[in-house]
Design a protein around this motif. Structure first.
Motif, PDB file in Angstrom:
ATOM      1  N   TRP A 202       0.829  -1.203   0.000  1.00  0.00           N
ATOM      2  CA  TRP A 202       0.000   0.000   0.000  1.00  0.00           C
ATOM      3  C   TRP A 202       0.866   1.257   0.000  1.00  0.00           C
ATOM      4  CZ3 TRP A 202      -5.098   0.275   3.196  1.00  0.00           C
ATOM      5  CH2 TRP A 202      -5.947  -0.779   2.821  1.00  0.00           C
ATOM      6  N   SER A 203       0.243   2.372  -0.421  1.00  0.00           N
ATOM      7  CA  SER A 203       0.829   3.706  -0.268  1.00  0.00           C
ATOM      8  C   SER A 203       0.200   4.378   0.956  1.00  0.00           C
ATOM      9  CB  SER A 203       0.561   4.560  -1.500  1.00  0.00           C
ATOM     10  OG  SER A 203      -0.836   4.818  -1.619  1.00  0.00           O
ATOM     11  N   VAL A 204       0.854   5.421   1.441  1.00  0.00           N
ATOM     12  CA  VAL A 204       0.285   6.195   2.547  1.00  0.00           C
ATOM     13  C   VAL A 204      -1.030   6.848   2.113  1.00  0.00           C
ATOM     14  CG1 VAL A 204       0.632   8.222   4.020  1.00  0.00           C
ATOM     15  CG2 VAL A 204       2.482   6.577   3.707  1.00  0.00           C
ATOM     16  N   ALA A 205      -1.112   7.271   0.854  1.00  0.00           N
ATOM     17  CA  ALA A 205      -2.347   7.886   0.355  1.00  0.00           C
ATOM     18  C   ALA A 205      -3.515   6.907   0.439  1.00  0.00           C
ATOM     19  CB  ALA A 205      -2.156   8.361  -1.078  1.00  0.00           C
ATOM     20  N   ARG A 206      -3.260   5.650   0.120  1.00  0.00           N
ATOM     21  CA  ARG A 206      -4.331   4.659   0.211  1.00  0.00           C
ATOM     22  C   ARG A 206      -4.733   4.442   1.664  1.00  0.00           C
ATOM     23  NH1 ARG A 206      -4.470  -1.607  -2.158  1.00  0.00           N
ATOM     24  NH2 ARG A 206      -6.565  -2.064  -1.368  1.00  0.00           N
ATOM     25  N   TYR A 207      -3.765   4.418   2.568  1.00  0.00           N
ATOM     26  CA  TYR A 207      -4.090   4.250   3.986  1.00  0.00           C
ATOM     27  C   TYR A 207      -4.896   5.441   4.494  1.00  0.00           C
ATOM     28  CZ  TYR A 207      -3.549   2.035   8.510  1.00  0.00           C
ATOM     29  OH  TYR A 207      -3.805   1.376   9.690  1.00  0.00           O
TER      30      TYR A 207
ATOM     31  N   ALA B 272       2.763   1.978   5.665  1.00  0.00           N
ATOM     32  CA  ALA B 272       2.162   1.559   4.402  1.00  0.00           C
ATOM     33  C   ALA B 272       3.304   1.468   3.410  1.00  0.00           C
ATOM     34  CB  ALA B 272       1.117   2.551   3.931  1.00  0.00           C
ATOM     35  N   GLY B 273       3.571   0.269   2.892  1.00  0.00           N
ATOM     36  CA  GLY B 273       4.801   0.090   2.129  1.00  0.00           C
ATOM     37  C   GLY B 273       5.984   0.280   3.055  1.00  0.00           C
ATOM     38  N   GLU B 274       6.870   1.193   2.706  1.00  0.00           N
ATOM     39  CA  GLU B 274       8.043   1.473   3.530  1.00  0.00           C
ATOM     40  C   GLU B 274       7.940   2.806   4.262  1.00  0.00           C
ATOM     41  OE1 GLU B 274      10.546  -0.621   4.094  1.00  0.00           O
ATOM     42  OE2 GLU B 274       9.435  -2.087   2.888  1.00  0.00           O
ATOM     43  N   THR B 275       6.754   3.426   4.238  1.00  0.00           N
ATOM     44  CA  THR B 275       6.592   4.777   4.774  1.00  0.00           C
ATOM     45  C   THR B 275       5.644   4.782   5.967  1.00  0.00           C
ATOM     46  OG1 THR B 275       6.908   5.663   2.546  1.00  0.00           O
ATOM     47  CG2 THR B 275       6.002   7.159   4.208  1.00  0.00           C
ATOM     48  N   SER B 276       6.039   5.453   7.033  1.00  0.00           N
ATOM     49  CA  SER B 276       5.184   5.567   8.208  1.00  0.00           C
ATOM     50  C   SER B 276       3.961   6.424   7.903  1.00  0.00           C
ATOM     51  CB  SER B 276       5.965   6.195   9.366  1.00  0.00           C
ATOM     52  OG  SER B 276       5.098   6.496  10.450  1.00  0.00           O
ATOM     53  N   PHE B 277       2.816   5.971   8.381  1.00  0.00           N
ATOM     54  CA  PHE B 277       1.608   6.787   8.236  1.00  0.00           C
ATOM     55  C   PHE B 277       1.271   7.528   9.536  1.00  0.00           C
ATOM     56  CE2 PHE B 277       0.160   2.365   9.049  1.00  0.00           C
ATOM     57  CZ  PHE B 277      -0.480   2.546  10.270  1.00  0.00           C
ATOM     58  N   LEU B 278       2.161   7.458  10.524  1.00  0.00           N
ATOM     59  CA  LEU B 278       1.902   8.119  11.801  1.00  0.00           C
ATOM     60  C   LEU B 278       1.628   9.616  11.671  1.00  0.00           C
ATOM     61  CD1 LEU B 278       4.465   6.356  14.170  1.00  0.00           C
ATOM     62  CD2 LEU B 278       2.010   5.958  13.979  1.00  0.00           C
TER      63      LEU B 278
END
Length: 262
Positions: free
Chosen positions: A117-122, A153-159
């Motif tokens: 997933w991407s952060v945008a999708r999350y 999400a993927g390799e990026t934090s969504f915090l």
């Protein structure tokens, strides 16, 4: 003179200790500690077993709802009644996405695999779940619980997204939350899976002067992560016995009170 100085010092120290001891009471509605009972995944036992037990003791809790749970979308009116009664409907996403690449995650469906997933999708997942819950309970403030405890999400934090949508989030790290030292977006907890009656008193004793969150999934056997029915009942009875010193409230209420105090 020396004796008077000593007495003055003792009075100052006593006053200081009293202030320290009383500090949490300003945060937790006049009580020494706070406890939140949280229930994940929108299960049938939450409506049929947990809610009546909570009502018996007059306790309000947080239910971290997965919108795609059949027990949620097939019983919307029952969840609405919980919200009307004062319980928090917390956000646990639409589809409970988790990182399927981690060990033991073979059950994660490909379309819900956070590693892809991407952060945008999350972000869309959080937005739509919040909108659904707001349509049900009319509230603008709520909290979040991380599915599987995953933070990327993927390799990026969504915090960094979370403060836009929530006043706090429950993590998965074990422990209690201390006044002025708590990250509201990474709240610690006690996992009640396989909790034993003999553990209840010591756990509550260890939480004196702090904020403790209990995390439940199934209660009575309707989830692999289970708490026995009599254990859940015993915890509620012990909390009722300690009501003079413990404030039992939904996560959103405790965090709002802590924020106001600081």
């Amino acid at each position: 003179m020396r004796k008077q100085g000593f007495l003055l010092l003792m009075l100052v120290l006593a006053a200081s200790f009293k202030l320290l001891a009383n500090e949490p009471t300003a945060v937790w509605q006049g009580k020494a500690s706070a406890v939140s009972l949280t229930y994940d995944d929108a299960l049938g036992s939450h409506l049929d077993t947990v809610a009546p037990q909570l009502q018996h003791y007059g306790f309000l809790a947080t239910f971290y709802v997965v919108i795609n749970s059949a027990h949620f979308y097939q019983r919307l009116e029952d969840w609405r009644k919980l919200a009307v009664a004062g319980h928090e409907l917390g956000n646990h996403t639409l589809f409970h996405p988790c990182n399927g690449k981690l060990p033991g995650r073979e059950w994660v469906r490909a379309e819900h695999d956070l590693s892809t997933w991407s952060v945008a999708r999350y972000q869309q997942e959080l937005q739509v779940a919040n909108t659904t819950l707001a349509a049900l309970d009319g509230r603008t403030q709520r909290t979040f619980a991380f599915p599987c405890g995953d933070l990327k999400a993927g390799e990026t934090s969504f915090l960094p997204l979370l403060p836009q949508y929530f006043i706090g989030a429950r993590g998965v790290e074990s422990g209690v939350n201390l006044p002025k030292q708590t990250d509201p977006y990474m709240l610690k907890l006690f996992d009640a899976t396989n909790l034993q009656i003999a553990q209840i008193g010591p756990l509550l004793d260890s939480a004196k002067g702090s904020y403790a969150i209990f995390m439940f999934h199934g209660v009575g056997g309707d989830h692999p992560l289970n708490t026995e029915l009599e254990v859940h009942q015993a915890l509620l009875a012990e909390l009722a016995r300690r009501q003079d010193s413990i404030w039992v409230a939904p996560v959103v209420e405790v965090l709002a009170s802590m924020a106001k105090a600081h």
